[in-house]
Design a protein around this motif. Sequence first.
Motif, PDB file in Angstrom:
ATOM      1  N   PHE A 108       0.950  -1.179  -0.065  1.00  0.00           N
ATOM      2  CA  PHE A 108      -0.072   0.087   0.063  1.00  0.00           C
ATOM      3  C   PHE A 108       0.874   1.220  -0.031  1.00  0.00           C
ATOM      4  O   PHE A 108       1.645   1.420   0.954  1.00  0.00           O
ATOM      5  N   ASN A 109       0.678   2.031  -1.149  1.00  0.00           N
ATOM      6  CA  ASN A 109       1.645   3.372  -1.082  1.00  0.00           C
ATOM      7  C   ASN A 109       0.596   4.622  -0.893  1.00  0.00           C
ATOM      8  O   ASN A 109      -0.521   4.828  -1.621  1.00  0.00           O
ATOM      9  N   ARG A 110       1.106   5.642  -0.318  1.00  0.00           N
ATOM     10  CA  ARG A 110       0.565   6.839  -0.099  1.00  0.00           C
ATOM     11  C   ARG A 110       1.504   7.790  -0.645  1.00  0.00           C
ATOM     12  O   ARG A 110       2.594   7.906  -0.476  1.00  0.00           O
ATOM     13  N   THR A 117       5.051   5.356   2.274  1.00  0.00           N
ATOM     14  CA  THR A 117       4.681   6.734   1.774  1.00  0.00           C
ATOM     15  C   THR A 117       5.976   7.098   0.800  1.00  0.00           C
ATOM     16  O   THR A 117       7.100   6.894   1.121  1.00  0.00           O
ATOM     17  N   VAL A 118       5.377   7.523  -0.408  1.00  0.00           N
ATOM     18  CA  VAL A 118       6.181   7.947  -1.488  1.00  0.00           C
ATOM     19  C   VAL A 118       5.980   9.456  -1.451  1.00  0.00           C
ATOM     20  O   VAL A 118       4.968  10.087  -1.676  1.00  0.00           O
ATOM     21  N   ALA A 119       7.087  10.413  -1.182  1.00  0.00           N
ATOM     22  CA  ALA A 119       6.951  11.671  -0.912  1.00  0.00           C
ATOM     23  C   ALA A 119       7.833  12.535  -1.901  1.00  0.00           C
ATOM     24  O   ALA A 119       9.125  12.088  -2.135  1.00  0.00           O
ATOM     25  N   ILE A 152      11.359  10.169  -2.263  1.00  0.00           N
ATOM     26  CA  ILE A 152      11.763   9.197  -1.263  1.00  0.00           C
ATOM     27  C   ILE A 152      10.659   8.168  -0.997  1.00  0.00           C
ATOM     28  O   ILE A 152       9.532   8.461  -1.254  1.00  0.00           O
ATOM     29  N   ILE A 153      11.200   7.090  -0.218  1.00  0.00           N
ATOM     30  CA  ILE A 153      10.286   6.236   0.098  1.00  0.00           C
ATOM     31  C   ILE A 153      10.528   5.817   1.885  1.00  0.00           C
ATOM     32  O   ILE A 153      11.477   5.802   2.255  1.00  0.00           O
ATOM     33  N   VAL A 154       9.203   5.992   2.342  1.00  0.00           N
ATOM     34  CA  VAL A 154       9.431   5.655   3.870  1.00  0.00           C
ATOM     35  C   VAL A 154       8.444   4.584   4.173  1.00  0.00           C
ATOM     36  O   VAL A 154       7.496   4.452   3.759  1.00  0.00           O
ATOM     37  N   LYS A 155       9.140   3.369   4.756  1.00  0.00           N
ATOM     38  CA  LYS A 155       8.364   2.380   5.070  1.00  0.00           C
ATOM     39  C   LYS A 155       7.966   2.521   6.574  1.00  0.00           C
ATOM     40  O   LYS A 155       8.737   2.585   7.503  1.00  0.00           O
TER      41      LYS A 155
END
Length: 567
Positions: A439-441, A541-543, A561-564
């Motif tokens: 799941f990506n936000r 989260t892809v920011a 960037i990617i935060v898991k």
Amino acid sequence: MNKTIFSMALVLLCFTSCKKEKLEMKVDNRTVTEQRANSNVRIINLSGFNQVVANGDSLTNFVVQNPRGSDWYKYPGTSYFPKDGRLSKIWTIPQDIFDVSEKADLHFAGRYYTGNGLNMDLDLQVSNSYDQPTDYYLMPTPYMNGQPEVVRVPRGVTTPSKPDSFKIRIVNLSGAIKNPAYGPTGAQESLTGAMSLAYADGTLVDAKTNNISVSAKASEYVEVPYGTYQFKVLMQDGRQVPAKGNELHEYGLLDPPTSTIPESYSRVTNLPYSPIYTYQPGGVYTILIAPQQFDYISNEIGETVWMYQNSFQVITDMNPPVNQTYYRIQGGNAFDSQKISFKVNGQELAQGIAFGKASDYRNLIHGNATIEAIGESGEVLARAEQLFRPNQNYTLWLYPELQGKAKLLVLNNDLSGTQALPVEDDGTYGHTEKHFFGFNRYLNLSLGNPYITFTANNGQAITTAKTNIQPGLPVLEQPYVGSMMLSNPYEIMSYRSQPNVVPGIWAKDIPVLPSADFIANPDLYLKAGRKLPAHEAGIYTVALIGRSGDGVPAVEKARMIIVKHNK
């Protein structure tokens, strides 16, 4: 007249009584309605037994249905198994089964429509103890070597010493598989020997859960801060032991040589199944390793054949209470190249977070709080007031608003694995819950990019949750985009869009994000001699952070960037 009044009063009383009786009618929808206290003994049924007799009295229905019949799924309930009258995989034995000496004689049976070839029987005497809860594992010995028919393992039910933590251990009941499979891609691998408990990226959890051998059976329980985890079980050479999933048919399939999910009879995803769960404070859990039945694809038309392979599953030893106290929180630096620290009510949350990075989580007590972001020189860059609720997961994002001033954005991350479905207005079957998912936000936290649309390869749109995202304005309604776990490698691209122009113009200055970046630790696969999957399961989260324009330092240029959020 008095008689008439008296008669009318009686009629009124009758109507009143009838009305009151109707209002007080209640329906009991519980599956089990009888009051039965549980003992401290559980049966973990790994052998496929479906019937049980206790002290000469049948507790199950001993009904066998034709699997091809129209009523194949209809089994009459019994007093002890009211749902379908059949022995389940995990059965906590009721106290009334035991005699005065706290013993019970059990006969387990497997009765199947196919006849005597698959029928099984096992006699077992079990003992109940108030001091030592116990699990009896019924092993699938027809398909494995190295274990007896029954393995007795003590179970822990004491709460963690830290109230915001849970306890977990591994129980290794693996063994050599009889008649290993040979599929189109090769021979079935051997997954036997000492095993260790690891986090999603392969980091080992604790020395006490490392290299637990079959002879040792069980590790000690270790305490871990509560949260959402994707635990993995590793062999000594680094290979991952699979779990078995039932969310999709594909998650019950294995590629025999790699124990990963196959894509077809001749291609594999290189992705082992391992579930994502939220482990609540006060809970006690066991990760059990033992043979389970899987299928493998045997030919090009998709036909399958069953096999056994050592695999793991999560068993709850003690249910946690409802978490009404703690929440989890982390800080993320999307502001600039200086290192940022965060405080909550003056208490340090994280220190020295580099640009494009997020801190580890901390567990805090719910309530109103003052949150602060602090720069390298000690000045408060941004401050806000926020109500934090229990059993929630938050990220504090520090990012630049339109004029470049630092601003805090508090985002609630949904780690439940549920997705809304377009269904009836009353919400019936209104969501689906998954344990293996991506799941990506998507967030726009950058300067110089008033509207950003995130796309897949070549500008292909997926959902509106990626479209025309403005700086600091997250999508709040169904914000997560689900990824197909069994997909091929892909890319995420950024387009400069407008409200009436989607996807817009490709932002060539913003590097494309390959799906391989969703793999936390490639060495987890490569060092074990395995190939990389397209991506990994998790909540992300892809920011888009940084600035676009002339004269921007390289370190602060816009990038994704990617935060898991699960570990």
